[in-house]
Scaffold this motif. Sequence first.
Motif, PDB file in Angstrom:
ATOM      1  N   ASP A   3     -66.356  41.409 -18.793  1.00 23.83           N
ATOM      2  CA  ASP A   3     -65.925  42.690 -18.455  1.00 23.83           C
ATOM      3  C   ASP A   3     -66.897  43.615 -19.234  1.00 23.83           C
ATOM      4  N   GLN A   4     -67.924  44.392 -18.597  1.00 22.22           N
ATOM      5  CA  GLN A   4     -69.001  45.004 -19.157  1.00 22.22           C
ATOM      6  C   GLN A   4     -68.483  45.986 -20.083  1.00 22.22           C
ATOM      7  N   VAL A   5     -67.337  46.812 -20.266  1.00 26.75           N
ATOM      8  CA  VAL A   5     -66.913  47.561 -21.093  1.00 26.75           C
ATOM      9  C   VAL A   5     -66.267  46.869 -22.285  1.00 26.75           C
ATOM     10  N   THR A   6     -65.372  46.052 -22.195  1.00 23.87           N
ATOM     11  CA  THR A   6     -64.909  45.166 -23.523  1.00 23.87           C
ATOM     12  C   THR A   6     -65.602  44.007 -24.028  1.00 23.87           C
ATOM     13  N   GLY A   7     -66.367  43.476 -23.006  1.00 25.00           N
ATOM     14  CA  GLY A   7     -67.026  42.190 -23.472  1.00 25.00           C
ATOM     15  C   GLY A   7     -66.351  40.965 -23.466  1.00 25.00           C
ATOM     16  N   ALA A   8     -65.087  41.108 -22.874  1.00 27.63           N
ATOM     17  CA  ALA A   8     -64.132  39.928 -22.737  1.00 27.63           C
ATOM     18  C   ALA A   8     -64.542  39.077 -21.175  1.00 27.63           C
ATOM     19  N   TRP A   9     -64.549  37.802 -21.634  1.00 32.72           N
ATOM     20  CA  TRP A   9     -64.714  36.957 -20.792  1.00 32.72           C
ATOM     21  C   TRP A   9     -63.434  36.243 -19.938  1.00 32.72           C
ATOM     22  N   THR A  10     -63.173  36.016 -18.690  1.00 37.18           N
ATOM     23  CA  THR A  10     -62.038  35.727 -18.118  1.00 37.18           C
ATOM     24  C   THR A  10     -62.691  34.797 -16.864  1.00 37.18           C
ATOM     25  N   ARG A  11     -61.699  33.966 -16.528  1.00 35.57           N
ATOM     26  CA  ARG A  11     -61.559  32.940 -15.349  1.00 35.57           C
ATOM     27  C   ARG A  11     -60.313  32.848 -14.737  1.00 35.57           C
ATOM     28  N   PRO A  12     -60.100  33.464 -13.635  1.00 39.30           N
ATOM     29  CA  PRO A  12     -58.530  33.427 -12.945  1.00 39.30           C
ATOM     30  C   PRO A  12     -58.272  31.742 -12.575  1.00 39.30           C
ATOM     31  N   ALA A  13     -57.177  31.303 -12.666  1.00 40.73           N
ATOM     32  CA  ALA A  13     -56.757  30.053 -12.198  1.00 40.73           C
ATOM     33  C   ALA A  13     -55.270  30.102 -11.596  1.00 40.73           C
ATOM     34  N   ASP A  14     -55.047  29.710 -10.489  1.00 41.77           N
ATOM     35  CA  ASP A  14     -53.688  29.711  -9.590  1.00 41.77           C
ATOM     36  C   ASP A  14     -53.030  28.349  -9.931  1.00 41.77           C
ATOM     37  N   TYR A  15     -51.650  28.438  -9.770  1.00 40.40           N
ATOM     38  CA  TYR A  15     -51.097  27.268 -10.068  1.00 40.40           C
ATOM     39  C   TYR A  15     -49.755  27.657  -9.181  1.00 40.40           C
ATOM     40  N   LEU A  16     -49.417  26.608  -8.311  1.00 41.06           N
ATOM     41  CA  LEU A  16     -48.152  26.626  -7.288  1.00 41.06           C
ATOM     42  C   LEU A  16     -47.072  25.985  -8.020  1.00 41.06           C
ATOM     43  N   VAL A  17     -45.876  26.705  -8.172  1.00 42.38           N
ATOM     44  CA  VAL A  17     -44.707  26.282  -8.889  1.00 42.38           C
ATOM     45  C   VAL A  17     -43.630  26.249  -7.680  1.00 42.38           C
ATOM     46  N   THR A  18     -43.056  25.110  -7.796  1.00 42.87           N
ATOM     47  CA  THR A  18     -42.072  24.522  -6.608  1.00 42.87           C
ATOM     48  C   THR A  18     -40.722  24.553  -7.431  1.00 42.87           C
ATOM     49  N   PHE A  19     -39.697  25.160  -7.049  1.00 43.08           N
ATOM     50  CA  PHE A  19     -38.516  24.975  -7.727  1.00 43.08           C
ATOM     51  C   PHE A  19     -37.232  25.288  -6.564  1.00 43.08           C
ATOM     52  N   ASP A  20     -36.145  24.849  -7.154  1.00 41.57           N
ATOM     53  CA  ASP A  20     -34.925  24.931  -6.278  1.00 41.57           C
ATOM     54  C   ASP A  20     -34.594  26.369  -6.152  1.00 41.57           C
ATOM     55  N   THR A  21     -33.957  27.014  -5.291  1.00 40.82           N
ATOM     56  CA  THR A  21     -33.289  28.294  -5.194  1.00 40.82           C
ATOM     57  C   THR A  21     -31.853  28.251  -5.371  1.00 40.82           C
TER      58      THR A  21
END
Length: 134
Positions: A116-134
């Motif tokens: 982020d050019q304003v805050t200087g914060a670095w990030t890197r999104p990651a996804d997870y698939l969560v499977t659960f009983d309804t």
Amino acid sequence: MTDVDADVLIAEALLQAPGVAALVRDRCAVKQLPQGTDLPALVYQVITSNDAPYLDDESSVSVFRLQVNPLAVDVPTVNHIHKAVAAALLPVRDQVVAGKRVISVRSDGRAGFDKDQVTGAWTRPADYLVTFDT
């Protein structure tokens, strides 16, 4: 239809693991952190939810995509948070979390690093698939 509140409650409970909390403390929020939050921190959100019946009876499962976004002043800290999140999420098998039986959690990819050019914060999104009983 999937209970969206259940999705968020499960995600919140999974991300309160000691290894994650040790790094981000109480700086963990759904969708957006309050302005001025110290780093490192973690933002997460449920991106999608789907019911997926697997038997021809009343049994069914739901799957939701959980996206996590560690935020830090440098890339090594972002990676360290990702390792803590993976260590908390990936071993979960057949456990009750937030009142629902989580069948599995699996990694579903990461995007590239972004600063982020304003805050200087670095990030890197990651996804997870969560499977659960309804």
